[in-house]
Design a protein around this motif. Sequence first.
Motif, PDB file in Angstrom:
ATOM      1  N   THR A 116     -26.288  11.973   6.502  1.00 24.00           N
ATOM      2  CA  THR A 116     -25.511  12.023   7.744  1.00 24.00           C
ATOM      3  C   THR A 116     -26.037  13.099   8.683  1.00 24.00           C
ATOM      4  N   LEU A 117     -26.239  14.297   8.158  1.00 28.38           N
ATOM      5  CA  LEU A 117     -26.725  15.408   8.983  1.00 28.38           C
ATOM      6  C   LEU A 117     -28.132  15.143   9.512  1.00 28.38           C
ATOM      7  N   ILE A 120     -27.990  12.649  12.363  1.00 28.56           N
ATOM      8  CA  ILE A 120     -27.482  13.255  13.602  1.00 28.56           C
ATOM      9  C   ILE A 120     -28.580  14.051  14.305  1.00 28.56           C
ATOM     10  N   VAL A 121     -29.311  14.847  13.541  1.00 27.21           N
ATOM     11  CA  VAL A 121     -30.395  15.652  14.122  1.00 27.21           C
ATOM     12  C   VAL A 121     -31.465  14.744  14.720  1.00 27.21           C
ATOM     13  N   ILE A 124     -30.363  13.172  18.016  1.00 23.45           N
ATOM     14  CA  ILE A 124     -30.454  14.080  19.169  1.00 23.45           C
ATOM     15  C   ILE A 124     -31.855  14.042  19.765  1.00 23.45           C
ATOM     16  N   VAL A 164     -25.360  14.973  24.869  1.00 19.83           N
ATOM     17  CA  VAL A 164     -25.559  15.192  23.435  1.00 19.83           C
ATOM     18  C   VAL A 164     -24.255  15.621  22.772  1.00 19.83           C
ATOM     19  N   LEU A 165     -23.542  16.567  23.408  1.00 21.37           N
ATOM     20  CA  LEU A 165     -22.338  17.140  22.806  1.00 21.37           C
ATOM     21  C   LEU A 165     -21.172  16.154  22.742  1.00 21.37           C
ATOM     22  N   VAL A 168     -23.815  11.681  21.766  1.00 24.79           N
ATOM     23  CA  VAL A 168     -24.753  11.496  20.653  1.00 24.79           C
ATOM     24  C   VAL A 168     -24.196  12.056  19.348  1.00 24.79           C
ATOM     25  N   ILE A 169     -23.772  13.312  19.373  1.00 21.52           N
ATOM     26  CA  ILE A 169     -23.291  13.948  18.138  1.00 21.52           C
ATOM     27  C   ILE A 169     -21.998  13.308  17.626  1.00 21.52           C
ATOM     28  N   PRO A 170     -20.949  13.183  18.448  1.00 20.40           N
ATOM     29  CA  PRO A 170     -19.707  12.610  17.904  1.00 20.40           C
ATOM     30  C   PRO A 170     -19.857  11.155  17.461  1.00 20.40           C
ATOM     31  N   ASN A 172     -22.590   9.496  16.373  1.00 22.24           N
ATOM     32  CA  ASN A 172     -23.351   9.399  15.131  1.00 22.24           C
ATOM     33  C   ASN A 172     -22.605  10.024  13.958  1.00 22.24           C
ATOM     34  N   THR A 173     -21.825  11.064  14.228  1.00 25.66           N
ATOM     35  CA  THR A 173     -21.011  11.667  13.168  1.00 25.66           C
ATOM     36  C   THR A 173     -19.967  10.686  12.669  1.00 25.66           C
TER      37      THR A 173
END
Length: 199
Positions: A116-117, A120-121, A124, A164-165, A168-170, A172-173
């Motif tokens: 998962t991490l 996410i990276v 981005i 991104v904030l 993208v991040i939320p 994909n999380t």
Amino acid sequence: MKKSSVRMIAMAAIMGAVAFVLQYFSFGIPFFSPFANFDFSALPEIIGGFILGPIGAIEIILIKLGLILAFKGTSSMFTGEVQNFLLSVAYVLPAILYYRKNRSKKGAAIGLLIGTLTSIVVAIFTNLYLIYPAYIRLYGMSWDGIIKICNAVNPFIHDKTTFVLWSVIPFNTVSRVVTSIITFFLYKRISQPIKRFIQ
């Protein structure tokens, strides 16, 4: 070729087909961005990968994407398919490789977290430096145009950083966490009949 190898290839094909079918049940999460669509196609990829290994997982992903292109074509000049491949690999491979060395519930949980991490990276960097730049060039758009489209559904997005904030991040999380939780609770039930078929 050994019978077990033939059955592993057949199972990869089946799982890829299931992933393809699950793509049809995608749904948008517009608050993240108008480009955010979630589906459960990663479930066959990660579950199949846990059983068949990293090569099997890549086969499943490629079969899924091949079927998508064959039956649906591309609506993004292949940028969406490239992103799908990159993020799928970034999610499943770290999880599978960790789990293969730590075959336990804890090992599966940690592997899914690592996957998962990692996904996410990678999301981005690919969104900022590969996929959207390619999409913008192919369609004659601009980052300002992309941001404006996103801002229409998510007022928190007004530049690349907030994109991104708040997108993208939320997104994909949420998508990877949901997939990981379902995988964690379903894997044992699904894996047993599949393993019997392969053997």
